[in-house]
Design a protein around this motif. Structure first.
Motif, PDB file in Angstrom:
ATOM      1  N   THR A   1       0.843  -1.193   0.000  1.00  0.00           N
ATOM      2  CA  THR A   1       0.000   0.000   0.000  1.00  0.00           C
ATOM      3  C   THR A   1       0.890   1.259   0.000  1.00  0.00           C
ATOM      4  OG1 THR A   1      -1.251  -1.331   1.588  1.00  0.00           O
ATOM      5  CG2 THR A   1      -2.075   0.884   1.129  1.00  0.00           C
ATOM      6  N   PRO A   2       0.644   2.202  -0.909  1.00  0.00           N
ATOM      7  CA  PRO A   2       1.489   3.402  -0.990  1.00  0.00           C
ATOM      8  C   PRO A   2       1.559   4.164   0.337  1.00  0.00           C
ATOM      9  CG  PRO A   2       0.073   3.249  -2.915  1.00  0.00           C
ATOM     10  CD  PRO A   2      -0.370   2.163  -1.981  1.00  0.00           C
ATOM     11  N   ALA A   3       2.723   4.772   0.576  1.00  0.00           N
ATOM     12  CA  ALA A   3       2.969   5.469   1.848  1.00  0.00           C
ATOM     13  C   ALA A   3       1.919   6.552   2.116  1.00  0.00           C
ATOM     14  CB  ALA A   3       4.369   6.068   1.828  1.00  0.00           C
ATOM     15  N   ALA A   4       1.486   7.248   1.077  1.00  0.00           N
ATOM     16  CA  ALA A   4       0.507   8.340   1.278  1.00  0.00           C
ATOM     17  C   ALA A   4      -0.780   7.784   1.904  1.00  0.00           C
ATOM     18  CB  ALA A   4       0.194   9.007  -0.059  1.00  0.00           C
ATOM     19  N   ILE A   5      -1.156   6.580   1.524  1.00  0.00           N
ATOM     20  CA  ILE A   5      -2.379   5.977   2.071  1.00  0.00           C
ATOM     21  C   ILE A   5      -2.148   5.577   3.531  1.00  0.00           C
ATOM     22  CG2 ILE A   5      -3.944   3.993   1.875  1.00  0.00           C
ATOM     23  CD1 ILE A   5      -3.564   4.107  -1.151  1.00  0.00           C
ATOM     24  N   LYS A   6      -1.000   4.946   3.779  1.00  0.00           N
ATOM     25  CA  LYS A   6      -0.709   4.520   5.158  1.00  0.00           C
ATOM     26  C   LYS A   6      -0.673   5.732   6.097  1.00  0.00           C
ATOM     27  CE  LYS A   6       1.799   0.221   4.409  1.00  0.00           C
ATOM     28  NZ  LYS A   6       3.034  -0.525   4.627  1.00  0.00           N
ATOM     29  N   GLU A   7      -0.039   6.801   5.619  1.00  0.00           N
ATOM     30  CA  GLU A   7       0.073   8.001   6.470  1.00  0.00           C
ATOM     31  C   GLU A   7      -1.309   8.577   6.775  1.00  0.00           C
ATOM     32  OE1 GLU A   7       2.831  10.394   4.259  1.00  0.00           O
ATOM     33  OE2 GLU A   7       4.421   8.922   4.651  1.00  0.00           O
ATOM     34  N   ALA A   8      -2.172   8.629   5.777  1.00  0.00           N
ATOM     35  CA  ALA A   8      -3.524   9.174   5.987  1.00  0.00           C
ATOM     36  C   ALA A   8      -4.284   8.321   7.008  1.00  0.00           C
ATOM     37  CB  ALA A   8      -4.273   9.221   4.660  1.00  0.00           C
ATOM     38  N   VAL A   9      -4.098   7.004   6.940  1.00  0.00           N
ATOM     39  CA  VAL A   9      -4.811   6.104   7.851  1.00  0.00           C
ATOM     40  C   VAL A   9      -4.297   6.294   9.276  1.00  0.00           C
ATOM     41  CG1 VAL A   9      -5.302   3.684   8.431  1.00  0.00           C
ATOM     42  CG2 VAL A   9      -5.263   4.414   6.038  1.00  0.00           C
ATOM     43  N   VAL A  10      -2.986   6.333   9.423  1.00  0.00           N
ATOM     44  CA  VAL A  10      -2.391   6.481  10.764  1.00  0.00           C
ATOM     45  C   VAL A  10      -2.853   7.804  11.389  1.00  0.00           C
ATOM     46  CG1 VAL A  10      -0.207   6.809  11.987  1.00  0.00           C
ATOM     47  CG2 VAL A  10      -0.427   4.989  10.284  1.00  0.00           C
ATOM     48  N   LYS A  11      -2.895   8.850  10.592  1.00  0.00           N
ATOM     49  CA  LYS A  11      -3.327  10.164  11.080  1.00  0.00           C
ATOM     50  C   LYS A  11      -4.778  10.085  11.605  1.00  0.00           C
ATOM     51  CE  LYS A  11      -2.938  14.771   9.298  1.00  0.00           C
ATOM     52  NZ  LYS A  11      -2.878  15.504   8.065  1.00  0.00           N
ATOM     53  N   GLN A  12      -5.604   9.430  10.833  1.00  0.00           N
ATOM     54  CA  GLN A  12      -7.008   9.249  11.225  1.00  0.00           C
ATOM     55  C   GLN A  12      -7.113   8.489  12.547  1.00  0.00           C
ATOM     56  OE1 GLN A  12     -10.387   9.340  10.331  1.00  0.00           O
ATOM     57  NE2 GLN A  12      -9.777  11.146   9.166  1.00  0.00           N
ATOM     58  N   LEU A  13      -6.344   7.421  12.654  1.00  0.00           N
ATOM     59  CA  LEU A  13      -6.420   6.570  13.846  1.00  0.00           C
ATOM     60  C   LEU A  13      -5.986   7.339  15.085  1.00  0.00           C
ATOM     61  CD1 LEU A  13      -5.063   3.087  12.656  1.00  0.00           C
ATOM     62  CD2 LEU A  13      -7.394   3.906  12.792  1.00  0.00           C
ATOM     63  N   GLN A  14      -4.974   8.198  14.907  1.00  0.00           N
ATOM     64  CA  GLN A  14      -4.457   8.933  16.059  1.00  0.00           C
ATOM     65  C   GLN A  14      -5.385  10.059  16.499  1.00  0.00           C
ATOM     66  OE1 GLN A  14      -0.484   9.719  14.747  1.00  0.00           O
ATOM     67  NE2 GLN A  14       0.369   8.100  16.047  1.00  0.00           N
ATOM     68  N   SER A  15      -6.219  10.515  15.566  1.00  0.00           N
ATOM     69  CA  SER A  15      -7.045  11.678  15.887  1.00  0.00           C
ATOM     70  C   SER A  15      -8.392  11.272  16.501  1.00  0.00           C
ATOM     71  CB  SER A  15      -7.304  12.488  14.614  1.00  0.00           C
ATOM     72  OG  SER A  15      -8.168  11.740  13.777  1.00  0.00           O
ATOM     73  N   ARG A  16      -8.570   9.995  16.759  1.00  0.00           N
ATOM     74  CA  ARG A  16      -9.904   9.531  17.122  1.00  0.00           C
ATOM     75  C   ARG A  16      -9.847   8.693  18.400  1.00  0.00           C
ATOM     76  NH1 ARG A  16     -13.621   5.831  17.036  1.00  0.00           N
ATOM     77  NH2 ARG A  16     -15.473   6.022  15.737  1.00  0.00           N
ATOM     78  N   PRO A  17     -10.833   8.882  19.308  1.00  0.00           N
ATOM     79  CA  PRO A  17     -10.819   8.031  20.506  1.00  0.00           C
ATOM     80  C   PRO A  17     -11.149   6.574  20.142  1.00  0.00           C
ATOM     81  CG  PRO A  17     -12.769   9.450  20.470  1.00  0.00           C
ATOM     82  CD  PRO A  17     -11.956   9.834  19.287  1.00  0.00           C
ATOM     83  N   TRP A  18     -10.356   5.651  20.635  1.00  0.00           N
ATOM     84  CA  TRP A  18     -10.566   4.237  20.282  1.00  0.00           C
ATOM     85  C   TRP A  18     -11.656   3.596  21.125  1.00  0.00           C
ATOM     86  CZ3 TRP A  18      -5.351   1.397  18.885  1.00  0.00           C
ATOM     87  CH2 TRP A  18      -4.699   2.146  17.900  1.00  0.00           C
ATOM     88  N   THR A  19     -12.056   4.282  22.169  1.00  0.00           N
ATOM     89  CA  THR A  19     -13.070   3.725  23.060  1.00  0.00           C
ATOM     90  C   THR A  19     -14.474   3.760  22.444  1.00  0.00           C
ATOM     91  OG1 THR A  19     -13.981   3.921  25.284  1.00  0.00           O
ATOM     92  CG2 THR A  19     -13.375   5.971  24.205  1.00  0.00           C
ATOM     93  N   ARG A  20     -14.621   4.577  21.394  1.00  0.00           N
ATOM     94  CA  ARG A  20     -15.940   4.738  20.761  1.00  0.00           C
ATOM     95  C   ARG A  20     -16.132   3.742  19.614  1.00  0.00           C
ATOM     96  NH1 ARG A  20     -18.621   7.619  24.392  1.00  0.00           N
ATOM     97  NH2 ARG A  20     -17.478   9.485  24.988  1.00  0.00           N
TER      98      ARG A  20
END
Ligand SMILES: Cc1ncc(COP(=O)(O)O)c(C=O)c1O
Length: 362
Positions: A38-57
């Motif tokens: 998977t291209p780096a740009a996609i991985k980076e966008a996903v990681v950013k999303q994951l970090q910006s969101r509470p995982w408890t929800r």
């Protein structure tokens, strides 16, 4: 301790489970995965999303933005889309919603073994229709069986043979089928062919697709169906709430946002495939079957299990499919990177030369 296995339905107890021996190898060309990560740009966008969101929800019950993006990408209304945890989950939803023990399900064979397993779990009658001996679709035979069946499953390009079925054949099947028709397009991007154009004409058509192959996200489990809106709505009733976790949702969205990068990689895989086909065709004794996918089926003069073992001893893993009907001495190799393909084809050449000189002693 007392066993309660007898409480499991007898027809389920009788099924062989879907199993793959996990074996480690330096070169793994057995799962039809995308050889280009998977291209780096996609991985980076996903990681950013994951970090910006509470995982408890919980994730969104209906991921609106993803449905909108997918609808735009495929050119089919949102109401006719259903996204799942891999296309296998969507298959299960269709079977749960539509198929019961008294039903008849036609499946072209040999094909993806999950179809048989999931159909058998429903208790429905599994009706195999064989490819022709030269591994083409026998459209007339499928039509005869589909006329009297509740569901017909066709995979094109077909796994493990690579065979593609053109619109004319699919149109015939859809027109005569008494029931639903699933066309599994897991590999369609590698053939530049889709039956999507037939959706407005055939309300019994269900197209399955996946992000696991061309979209390079097998590890994230995303698949979807396209069908007529009312039918989709009924199938959706068999979906578990929150079937998509928020990592899958983020990844699917990022993949669609960067579809151009993934498409460029698909073209690279097609080039790699065509080069590998030429290399295999140049090996004496190897018969290569036409393919519209990211894998290649080939036949050798030696038993499939011997070739498989000999390659595995060199830490190269491919799929021995030679025990399946019509596939005597056949193996399936997924397209790898240029280096992997080279190492594999060179190893196959040497293995066959050794077999030729020692008469079977691999
Ligand atoms: C024909 C076919 N359909 C579906 C799948 C699996 O799709 P998913 O990973 O979306 O469940 C595969 C995987 O190998 C396949 O070969």
């Amino acid at each position: 301790m007392k066993s309660f296995v007898h409480k499991i339905k007898p027809h389920v107890q009788a099924i062989r489970p879907y199993e793959l021996d996990y074996v480690d190898a330096a070169i793994q060309l057995d799962m039809n995965e995308n050889p280009i990560d998977t291209p780096a740009a996609i991985k980076e966008a996903v990681v950013k999303q994951l970090q910006s969101r509470p995982w408890t929800r919980y994730p969104e019950l209906h991921p609106h933005a993803l449905y909108q993006k997918l609808s735009r990408f495929v050119g089919w209304p949102e109401e006719g889309l259903l996204i799942g945890n891999g296309s296998n989950e969507i298959l299960k939803m269709v079977l749960t919603a539509a198929i019961g023990p008294d039903d008849r399900v036609v499946v072209v064979q040999p094909s993806f073994s999950v179809y048989r397993q999931m159909v058998q779990v429903t208790g429905a009658q599994f009706i195999p229709v064989m490819l022709t001996p030269d591994l083409k679709f026998d459209v007339d035979a499928v039509c005869r069986a589909a006329k009297d069946s509740d569901l017909t499953i066709v995979c094109t390009p077909n796994n493990p043979t690579g065979t593609t079925l053109q619109d004319e054949g699919i149109r015939k099947i859809l027109a005569v089928a008494r029931g639903l028709v699933i066309i599994d397009e897991a590999y369609h991007e590698f053939s530049h062919h889709t039956v999507k154009g037939l959706l407005p004409e055939f309300p019994n058509l269900i197209i399955l697709r996946t992000f696991s192959k061309a979209m390079a996200m097998a590890g994230l489990r995303i698949g979807y169906l396209m069908s007529e809106a009312k039918l989709t709505g009924e199938i959706e009733k068999a979906k578990l709430p929150y079937n998509l976790n928020f990592m899958s949702i983020a990844a699917a969205e990022a993949g669609l946002d960067h579809a151009d990068l993934l498409q460029a990689n698909v073209e690279c895989v097609i080039e790699l495939r065509d080069r590998l086909i030429s290399e295999l065709q140049a090996i004496p004794g190897v018969e290569v079957f036409p393919t519209g996918s990211n894998f290649i089926l080939f036949r050798t003069p030696q038993p499939g299990s011997e070739i498989f073992e000999a390659l595995y001893r060199r830490s190269i893993l491919i799929r021995d499919v030679s025990a399946q009907p019509l596939l005597d001495r056949c193996l399936r190799v997924s397209v790898g990177t240029a280096e992997e393909n080279q190492t594999f084809s060179q190893a196959l050449r040497e293995v066959l030369e050794t077999a030729g000189t020692s008469k079977g002693g691999l």
